[in-house]
Design a protein around this motif. Structure first.
Motif, short mmCIF file in Angstrom:
data_model
loop_
_atom_site.label_atom_id
_atom_site.label_comp_id
_atom_site.label_asym_id
_atom_site.label_seq_id
_atom_site.Cartn_x
_atom_site.Cartn_y
_atom_site.Cartn_z
N SER A 1 41.17 0.45 7.77
CA SER A 1 40.94 -1.04 7.38
C SER A 1 39.98 -1.47 8.40
N ARG A 2 38.73 -0.78 8.47
CA ARG A 2 37.58 -1.10 9.41
C ARG A 2 36.40 -0.64 8.93
N VAL A 3 35.40 -1.20 9.70
CA VAL A 3 34.16 -0.51 9.87
C VAL A 3 33.95 0.53 10.77
N ALA A 4 33.31 1.66 10.72
CA ALA A 4 33.27 2.61 11.79
C ALA A 4 31.85 2.83 11.78
N VAL A 5 31.18 2.92 12.93
CA VAL A 5 29.93 3.36 13.41
C VAL A 5 29.48 4.75 14.22
N ILE A 6 28.81 5.30 13.71
CA ILE A 6 28.41 6.88 14.02
C ILE A 6 27.11 7.00 14.32
N ASP A 7 26.91 7.87 15.23
CA ASP A 7 25.58 8.47 15.29
C ASP A 7 25.09 9.36 14.16
N MET A 8 23.50 9.08 13.72
CA MET A 8 23.60 9.80 12.58
C MET A 8 23.27 11.30 12.78
N ASP A 9 23.00 11.69 13.86
CA ASP A 9 22.57 13.08 14.28
C ASP A 9 23.98 13.94 14.49
N THR A 10 24.88 13.50 15.58
CA THR A 10 25.91 14.20 15.98
C THR A 10 27.17 13.97 15.30
N GLY A 11 27.22 12.67 14.51
CA GLY A 11 28.44 12.29 14.11
C GLY A 11 29.49 11.36 15.11
N GLU A 12 29.22 11.37 16.32
CA GLU A 12 30.01 10.68 17.36
C GLU A 12 30.09 9.37 17.02
N MET A 13 31.44 9.07 16.98
CA MET A 13 31.85 7.33 16.84
C MET A 13 31.58 6.55 18.08
N LYS A 14 30.93 5.51 17.68
CA LYS A 14 30.12 4.59 18.76
C LYS A 14 31.11 3.31 18.61
N ARG A 15 31.40 2.70 17.81
CA ARG A 15 32.41 1.62 17.65
C ARG A 15 32.97 1.39 16.43
N LEU A 16 34.11 0.68 16.57
CA LEU A 16 34.83 0.12 15.25
C LEU A 16 35.30 -1.29 15.33
N TRP A 17 35.61 -1.79 14.13
CA TRP A 17 36.22 -3.25 14.26
C TRP A 17 36.78 -3.52 12.79
#
Length: 395
Positions: A205-221
Protein backbone atom coordinates in the motif's frame (compact mmCIF):
# COMPACT_ATOMS: atom_id res chain seq x y z
CA UNK A 1 0.36 18.87 4.71
CA UNK A 2 -3.38 18.86 4.11
CA UNK A 3 -4.68 21.40 1.64
CA UNK A 4 -7.87 23.41 1.96
CA UNK A 5 -9.35 21.31 -0.82
CA UNK A 6 -8.68 18.16 1.19
CA UNK A 7 -10.50 19.60 4.19
CA UNK A 8 -13.43 20.56 2.02
CA UNK A 9 -13.53 17.01 0.71
CA UNK A 10 -13.62 15.55 4.18
CA UNK A 11 -16.48 17.81 5.20
CA UNK A 12 -18.38 17.05 2.01
CA UNK A 13 -18.07 13.32 2.51
CA UNK A 14 -19.14 13.56 6.12
CA UNK A 15 -22.22 15.44 4.99
CA UNK A 16 -22.93 12.84 2.34
CA UNK A 17 -22.50 15.29 -0.52
CA UNK A 18 -21.57 13.74 -3.86
CA UNK A 19 -20.20 16.91 -5.49
CA UNK A 20 -16.80 17.68 -4.03
CA UNK A 21 -15.77 21.24 -4.88
CA UNK A 22 -13.56 20.13 -7.76
CA UNK A 23 -16.30 20.10 -10.35
CA UNK A 24 -17.43 16.47 -9.96
CA UNK A 25 -20.94 17.63 -9.20
CA UNK A 26 -22.95 14.58 -10.12
CA UNK A 27 -22.53 10.84 -10.11
CA UNK A 28 -22.84 10.75 -13.94
CA UNK A 29 -19.51 12.58 -14.17
CA UNK A 30 -20.85 15.95 -15.31
CA UNK A 31 -18.45 18.66 -14.26
CA UNK A 32 -20.47 21.83 -14.73
CA UNK A 33 -23.01 23.45 -17.02
CA UNK A 34 -20.35 25.95 -18.07
CA UNK A 35 -18.30 24.99 -21.10
CA UNK A 36 -14.50 24.90 -20.93
CA UNK A 37 -11.83 24.83 -23.57
CA UNK A 38 -10.94 21.16 -23.69
CA UNK A 39 -9.09 18.81 -26.05
CA UNK A 40 -11.44 17.03 -28.44
CA UNK A 41 -11.08 13.49 -29.76
CA UNK A 42 -12.68 10.90 -31.97
CA UNK A 43 -12.07 7.17 -31.95
CA UNK A 44 -10.16 5.60 -34.84
CA UNK A 45 -12.17 2.41 -35.40
CA UNK A 46 -9.53 1.03 -37.82
CA UNK A 47 -6.58 1.21 -35.39
CA UNK A 48 -4.64 -0.99 -34.93
CA UNK A 49 -4.54 -3.05 -38.10
CA UNK A 50 -5.39 -6.78 -37.93
CA UNK A 51 -2.74 -8.94 -36.28
CA UNK A 52 -0.86 -11.59 -38.27
CA UNK A 53 -0.77 -15.34 -37.61
CA UNK A 54 -4.42 -15.51 -36.48
CA UNK A 55 -3.26 -13.87 -33.25
CA UNK A 56 -5.65 -12.66 -30.54
CA UNK A 57 -4.89 -10.55 -27.49
CA UNK A 58 -6.28 -11.30 -24.06
CA UNK A 59 -6.94 -9.01 -21.12
CA UNK A 60 -4.85 -5.96 -22.01
CA UNK A 61 -3.41 -4.43 -18.87
CA UNK A 62 -0.81 -1.94 -19.99
CA UNK A 63 0.04 0.63 -22.65
CA UNK A 64 3.06 2.88 -23.17
CA UNK A 65 4.42 5.14 -25.92
CA UNK A 66 8.09 5.49 -26.85
CA UNK A 67 10.10 8.37 -28.36
CA UNK A 68 9.01 7.43 -31.89
CA UNK A 69 5.33 7.38 -30.96
CA UNK A 70 5.36 3.61 -31.18
CA UNK A 71 2.70 2.11 -28.94
CA UNK A 72 3.51 -0.87 -26.71
CA UNK A 73 0.79 -2.96 -25.10
CA UNK A 74 1.00 -5.93 -22.78
CA UNK A 75 -1.72 -8.54 -22.41
CA UNK A 76 -2.33 -11.86 -20.68
CA UNK A 77 -2.39 -14.79 -23.10
CA UNK A 78 -3.65 -17.06 -20.30
CA UNK A 79 -6.88 -15.07 -20.16
CA UNK A 80 -7.89 -16.38 -23.59
CA UNK A 81 -10.35 -19.30 -23.63
CA UNK A 82 -8.97 -22.32 -25.47
CA UNK A 83 -12.40 -23.64 -26.43
CA UNK A 84 -13.99 -20.41 -27.64
CA UNK A 85 -11.09 -18.13 -28.64
CA UNK A 86 -7.84 -19.93 -29.40
CA UNK A 87 -8.83 -23.25 -30.93
CA UNK A 88 -5.63 -23.30 -32.99
CA UNK A 89 -3.64 -23.53 -29.75
CA UNK A 90 -5.50 -26.63 -28.57
CA UNK A 91 -3.76 -30.02 -28.61
CA UNK A 92 -4.61 -31.23 -31.18
CA UNK A 93 -5.69 -27.97 -32.90
CA UNK A 94 -9.45 -27.61 -32.96
CA UNK A 95 -9.65 -24.98 -35.69
CA UNK A 96 -7.70 -22.78 -38.07
CA UNK A 97 -8.09 -19.78 -35.76
CA UNK A 98 -6.97 -18.46 -33.38
CA UNK A 99 -3.71 -18.36 -31.38
CA UNK A 100 -2.56 -16.26 -28.43
CA UNK A 101 -0.28 -13.38 -29.41
CA UNK A 102 3.02 -12.90 -27.55
CA UNK A 103 2.54 -10.83 -24.36
CA UNK A 104 4.21 -7.62 -25.64
CA UNK A 105 3.15 -6.06 -28.93
CA UNK A 106 4.62 -2.94 -30.55
CA UNK A 107 2.67 -0.88 -33.10
CA UNK A 108 3.84 2.03 -35.22
CA UNK A 109 1.71 5.21 -35.37
CA UNK A 110 -0.27 3.84 -38.32
CA UNK A 111 -1.25 0.74 -36.36
CA UNK A 112 1.08 -1.76 -38.03
CA UNK A 113 2.47 -4.45 -35.75
CA UNK A 114 6.26 -4.03 -35.91
CA UNK A 115 7.50 -6.29 -33.10
CA UNK A 116 6.38 -8.81 -30.50
CA UNK A 117 8.10 -10.54 -27.62
CA UNK A 118 7.88 -11.55 -23.96
CA UNK A 119 7.14 -14.54 -21.80
CA UNK A 120 9.10 -16.91 -19.54
CA UNK A 121 12.87 -17.25 -19.86
CA UNK A 122 15.83 -18.70 -17.98
CA UNK A 123 17.25 -15.15 -17.74
CA UNK A 124 14.51 -13.69 -15.53
CA UNK A 125 11.28 -14.48 -13.69
CA UNK A 126 8.37 -13.58 -15.96
CA UNK A 127 5.43 -12.46 -13.79
CA UNK A 128 2.69 -14.92 -12.94
CA UNK A 129 0.26 -12.21 -14.04
CA UNK A 130 2.05 -9.44 -15.96
CA UNK A 131 0.64 -5.98 -15.20
CA UNK A 132 1.49 -2.61 -16.71
CA UNK A 133 4.04 -1.64 -19.33
CA UNK A 134 5.95 1.65 -19.30
CA UNK A 135 8.59 3.11 -21.61
CA UNK A 136 11.34 5.26 -20.09
CA UNK A 137 13.27 8.14 -21.73
CA UNK A 138 15.83 5.68 -23.13
CA UNK A 139 13.02 3.62 -24.70
CA UNK A 140 13.56 0.81 -22.22
CA UNK A 141 10.49 -1.20 -21.28
CA UNK A 142 9.44 -1.86 -17.67
CA UNK A 143 6.91 -4.48 -16.61
CA UNK A 144 5.25 -5.26 -13.27
CA UNK A 145 3.09 -8.13 -12.14
CA UNK A 146 0.10 -8.68 -9.86
CA UNK A 147 0.14 -12.45 -9.54
CA UNK A 148 0.26 -14.01 -6.09
CA UNK A 149 4.05 -14.42 -6.21
CA UNK A 150 4.93 -11.28 -8.16
CA UNK A 151 7.19 -9.31 -5.82
CA UNK A 152 9.55 -8.09 -8.55
CA UNK A 153 9.68 -5.87 -11.65
CA UNK A 154 11.51 -6.30 -14.96
CA UNK A 155 13.41 -3.97 -17.30
CA UNK A 156 14.03 -4.73 -20.99
CA UNK A 157 15.33 -2.96 -24.07
CA UNK A 158 12.69 -1.87 -26.57
CA UNK A 159 13.37 -5.08 -28.51
CA UNK A 160 12.88 -7.33 -25.51
CA UNK A 161 16.50 -7.83 -24.46
CA UNK A 162 16.62 -8.44 -20.71
CA UNK A 163 18.39 -5.70 -18.71
CA UNK A 164 17.47 -5.97 -15.03
CA UNK A 165 15.22 -7.64 -12.48
CA UNK A 166 14.52 -5.82 -9.23
CA UNK A 167 13.29 -8.04 -6.40
CA UNK A 168 12.69 -11.76 -6.20
CA UNK A 169 9.33 -13.50 -6.60
CA UNK A 170 7.48 -15.27 -3.81
CA UNK A 171 8.01 -12.74 -0.98
CA UNK A 172 5.49 -12.04 1.77
CA UNK A 173 3.79 -8.61 1.78
CA UNK A 174 5.69 -5.98 3.74
CA UNK A 175 5.05 -2.37 2.75
CA UNK A 176 8.23 -1.29 4.56
CA UNK A 177 10.50 -3.63 2.60
CA UNK A 178 13.32 -2.01 0.63
CA UNK A 179 14.19 -5.24 -1.18
CA UNK A 180 11.07 -6.20 -3.09
CA UNK A 181 7.58 -5.15 -4.18
CA UNK A 182 4.03 -6.25 -3.50
CA UNK A 183 2.42 -7.06 -6.86
CA UNK A 184 3.43 -3.82 -8.57
CA UNK A 185 0.85 -2.26 -10.89
CA UNK A 186 2.84 0.29 -12.92
CA UNK A 187 6.22 2.00 -13.15
CA UNK A 188 6.78 5.64 -14.21
CA UNK A 189 9.89 7.81 -14.51
CA UNK A 190 11.68 11.04 -13.64
CA UNK A 191 14.57 11.14 -16.15
CA UNK A 192 16.34 14.12 -14.57
CA UNK A 193 16.50 12.41 -11.17
CA UNK A 194 17.07 8.99 -12.78
CA UNK A 195 14.25 7.63 -10.63
CA UNK A 196 11.44 5.17 -11.26
CA UNK A 197 8.19 5.45 -9.31
CA UNK A 198 6.49 2.13 -8.60
CA UNK A 199 2.76 1.98 -7.89
CA UNK A 200 3.06 -0.78 -5.33
CA UNK A 201 0.47 -2.16 -5.63
CA UNK A 202 -1.93 -5.10 -5.18
CA UNK A 203 -0.53 -6.32 -1.85
CA UNK A 204 1.62 -3.35 -0.74
CA UNK A 205 0.00 0.00 0.00
CA UNK A 206 2.62 2.49 -1.08
CA UNK A 207 4.65 4.37 -3.64
CA UNK A 208 8.22 3.08 -3.92
CA UNK A 209 11.02 5.04 -5.62
CA UNK A 210 14.06 3.27 -7.06
CA UNK A 211 17.24 4.17 -8.93
CA UNK A 212 16.63 3.43 -12.62
CA UNK A 213 20.09 1.94 -13.16
CA UNK A 214 20.67 -0.11 -10.02
CA UNK A 215 17.16 -0.79 -8.72
CA UNK A 216 18.17 0.45 -5.26
CA UNK A 217 15.14 1.64 -3.31
CA UNK A 218 15.52 5.27 -2.26
CA UNK A 219 12.27 6.09 -0.42
CA UNK A 220 8.67 4.99 0.04
CA UNK A 221 5.42 6.34 1.47
CA UNK A 222 1.71 5.72 1.87
CA UNK A 223 -1.43 7.87 1.63
CA UNK A 224 -0.99 11.52 2.70
CA UNK A 225 2.75 10.78 3.00
CA UNK A 226 2.16 8.50 5.99
CA UNK A 227 4.33 5.50 6.73
CA UNK A 228 2.58 2.68 4.86
CA UNK A 229 1.07 -0.31 6.64
CA UNK A 230 -0.31 -3.65 5.50
CA UNK A 231 -3.50 -3.22 7.51
CA UNK A 232 -6.63 -4.56 5.82
CA UNK A 233 -8.91 -1.52 5.64
CA UNK A 234 -11.94 -3.54 4.57
CA UNK A 235 -14.32 -2.51 1.81
CA UNK A 236 -14.48 1.12 0.75
CA UNK A 237 -17.37 3.05 2.32
CA UNK A 238 -18.25 6.37 0.62
CA UNK A 239 -19.78 7.71 3.84
CA UNK A 240 -16.68 7.06 5.96
CA UNK A 241 -13.90 9.61 6.54
CA UNK A 242 -11.11 9.44 3.95
CA UNK A 243 -8.81 6.49 4.61
CA UNK A 244 -5.39 7.43 5.94
CA UNK A 245 -3.78 4.61 3.97
CA UNK A 246 -4.05 3.52 0.36
CA UNK A 247 -6.33 0.62 -0.41
CA UNK A 248 -5.12 -2.09 -2.76
CA UNK A 249 -4.41 -1.66 -5.52
CA UNK A 250 -2.26 1.45 -5.67
CA UNK A 251 -2.61 1.51 -9.44
CA UNK A 252 -0.49 4.38 -10.82
CA UNK A 253 2.18 6.86 -9.70
CA UNK A 254 2.98 9.27 -12.52
CA UNK A 255 5.31 12.30 -12.23
CA UNK A 256 4.57 15.53 -14.09
CA UNK A 257 7.07 17.92 -15.65
CA UNK A 258 6.72 20.37 -12.75
CA UNK A 259 7.75 17.97 -10.00
CA UNK A 260 4.41 16.60 -8.84
CA UNK A 261 3.40 12.95 -8.57
CA UNK A 262 -0.16 11.74 -9.25
CA UNK A 263 -1.07 8.50 -7.47
CA UNK A 264 -4.13 6.37 -8.29
CA UNK A 265 -5.64 5.12 -5.03
CA UNK A 266 -8.09 3.11 -7.07
CA UNK A 267 -10.58 1.56 -4.59
CA UNK A 268 -10.72 4.85 -2.63
CA UNK A 269 -11.87 6.70 -5.78
CA UNK A 270 -9.10 9.25 -5.44
CA UNK A 271 -5.95 10.63 -6.96
CA UNK A 272 -3.47 11.95 -4.42
CA UNK A 273 -0.87 14.50 -5.46
CA UNK A 274 2.59 14.60 -3.90
CA UNK A 275 5.91 16.26 -4.37
CA UNK A 276 8.37 13.64 -5.56
CA UNK A 277 9.90 13.43 -2.08
CA UNK A 278 6.56 12.15 -0.72
CA UNK A 279 5.19 15.42 0.64
CA UNK A 280 1.41 15.42 0.29
CA UNK A 281 -0.01 18.32 -1.75
CA UNK A 282 -3.65 17.73 -2.71
CA UNK A 283 -6.22 15.14 -3.72
CA UNK A 284 -9.14 14.62 -6.06
CA UNK A 285 -11.94 12.28 -5.03
CA UNK A 286 -13.58 11.26 -8.28
CA UNK A 287 -17.17 9.96 -8.32
CA UNK A 288 -16.98 8.91 -4.66
CA UNK A 289 -20.08 6.70 -4.79
CA UNK A 290 -18.22 4.30 -7.12
CA UNK A 291 -17.77 0.88 -5.53
CA UNK A 292 -16.19 -2.28 -6.94
CA UNK A 293 -13.00 -1.53 -8.83
CA UNK A 294 -13.10 2.19 -8.10
CA UNK A 295 -12.93 5.18 -10.43
CA UNK A 296 -9.19 6.01 -10.72
CA UNK A 297 -7.40 3.28 -12.69
CA UNK A 298 -4.65 5.15 -14.53
CA UNK A 299 -3.58 8.65 -15.61
CA UNK A 300 -1.85 10.22 -18.58
CA UNK A 301 -0.99 13.84 -19.35
CA UNK A 302 -1.40 15.98 -22.44
CA UNK A 303 1.96 16.35 -24.27
CA UNK A 304 2.29 20.15 -24.05
CA UNK A 305 5.14 21.32 -21.83
CA UNK A 306 2.74 22.46 -19.10
CA UNK A 307 0.81 19.19 -19.29
CA UNK A 308 -2.34 21.21 -18.93
CA UNK A 309 -4.72 18.25 -19.01
CA UNK A 310 -4.79 14.94 -17.17
CA UNK A 311 -6.76 12.00 -18.50
CA UNK A 312 -8.06 9.42 -16.04
CA UNK A 313 -9.06 5.92 -17.12
CA UNK A 314 -12.13 4.86 -15.11
CA UNK A 315 -12.63 1.15 -15.63
CA UNK A 316 -15.59 0.81 -13.29
CA UNK A 317 -17.67 3.61 -14.84
CA UNK A 318 -16.47 2.76 -18.37
CA UNK A 319 -15.18 6.19 -19.37
CA UNK A 320 -12.22 8.57 -19.51
CA UNK A 321 -12.24 11.83 -17.52
CA UNK A 322 -10.63 15.05 -18.77
CA UNK A 323 -9.23 17.05 -15.83
CA UNK A 324 -7.37 20.32 -15.46
CA UNK A 325 -4.14 18.92 -14.06
CA UNK A 326 -3.11 21.83 -11.86
CA UNK A 327 -6.50 22.75 -10.37
CA UNK A 328 -7.86 19.16 -10.44
CA UNK A 329 -11.12 20.50 -11.85
CA UNK A 330 -13.10 17.82 -13.68
CA UNK A 331 -13.89 19.33 -17.09
CA UNK A 332 -15.56 16.54 -19.06
CA UNK A 333 -15.61 12.81 -19.71
CA UNK A 334 -16.17 10.52 -22.66
CA UNK A 335 -17.02 6.92 -23.47
CA UNK A 336 -19.63 4.45 -22.30
CA UNK A 337 -19.90 0.76 -21.52
CA UNK A 338 -19.92 -1.51 -24.56
CA UNK A 339 -17.85 -3.30 -27.15
CA UNK A 340 -18.15 -0.94 -30.11
CA UNK A 341 -15.29 1.46 -30.99
CA UNK A 342 -15.31 4.39 -28.59
CA UNK A 343 -16.99 2.37 -25.85
CA UNK A 344 -15.17 0.61 -23.02
CA UNK A 345 -15.25 -2.65 -21.14
CA UNK A 346 -13.01 -1.98 -18.13
CA UNK A 347 -10.72 0.79 -19.40
CA UNK A 348 -7.57 -0.23 -17.55
CA UNK A 349 -4.59 1.80 -18.80
CA UNK A 350 -4.09 5.03 -20.70
CA UNK A 351 -1.22 6.81 -22.50
CA UNK A 352 -0.68 9.76 -24.83
CA UNK A 353 1.69 10.31 -27.74
CA UNK A 354 3.53 13.45 -28.86
CA UNK A 355 0.62 14.50 -31.08
CA UNK A 356 -1.90 14.44 -28.25
CA UNK A 357 -3.62 11.21 -29.25
CA UNK A 358 -4.90 8.95 -26.47
CA UNK A 359 -4.49 5.16 -26.28
CA UNK A 360 -6.50 2.98 -23.91
CA UNK A 361 -6.46 -0.71 -23.09
CA UNK A 362 -9.21 -2.87 -21.64
CA UNK A 363 -8.95 -5.73 -19.20
CA UNK A 364 -11.30 -8.59 -18.24
CA UNK A 365 -13.36 -9.44 -21.31
CA UNK A 366 -12.52 -6.13 -23.01
CA UNK A 367 -9.27 -7.48 -24.48
CA UNK A 368 -8.30 -4.64 -26.80
CA UNK A 369 -6.41 -1.39 -27.39
CA UNK A 370 -8.09 1.73 -28.84
CA UNK A 371 -6.80 4.99 -30.29
CA UNK A 372 -8.57 8.32 -29.80
CA UNK A 373 -7.32 10.90 -32.28
CA UNK A 374 -6.82 14.44 -31.03
CA UNK A 375 -8.82 16.73 -33.32
CA UNK A 376 -8.08 20.12 -31.74
CA UNK A 377 -9.35 22.32 -28.94
CA UNK A 378 -12.97 23.29 -28.49
CA UNK A 379 -15.71 24.07 -26.01
CA UNK A 380 -17.28 21.28 -24.00
CA UNK A 381 -18.33 20.05 -20.59
CA UNK A 382 -20.09 17.21 -18.84
CA UNK A 383 -20.27 13.73 -20.30
CA UNK A 384 -19.57 13.80 -24.03
CA UNK A 385 -20.73 10.27 -24.80
CA UNK A 386 -19.13 8.00 -27.37
CA UNK A 387 -16.64 9.88 -29.56
CA UNK A 388 -17.60 8.38 -32.89
CA UNK A 389 -15.99 9.89 -36.02
CA UNK A 390 -18.00 12.78 -37.36
CA UNK A 391 -19.65 13.44 -34.01
CA UNK A 392 -22.26 10.71 -34.39
CA UNK A 393 -21.79 9.20 -30.94
CA UNK A 394 -23.87 9.58 -27.82
CA UNK A 395 -24.70 8.12 -24.45
Amino acid sequence: MASARTLVYGAALAAGVVGLALGARAIDGSSTTQDHEIPLFEVDPMWPKPLPNHWLIGSTIGVGVDSRDHVFIIHRPASLNTRTEIGADADPPASLCCSAAPPVLEFDPEGNLVNSWGGPSDEYDWPESNHGISIDHMDNVWIGGNGAGDSHILKFSRDGEFIMQVGEPGQQPNSLSTEYFGRAAKISFDPEANEAFVADGYSHSRVAVIDMDTGEMKRLWGAYGNEPTDENLGPYDPSAPPAQQFRNPVHCADPSNDGLLYVCDRPNDRIQVFQTDGTFVDELILLPETLGGGSTWDVAFSPDEAQRFMYVADGQNMRVHIIDRRSLEVLASFGDGGRQPGQFFAAHSIATDSRGNIYTTETYEGKRVQKFVFTGMGEGSGHLGVLWPGGGGGD
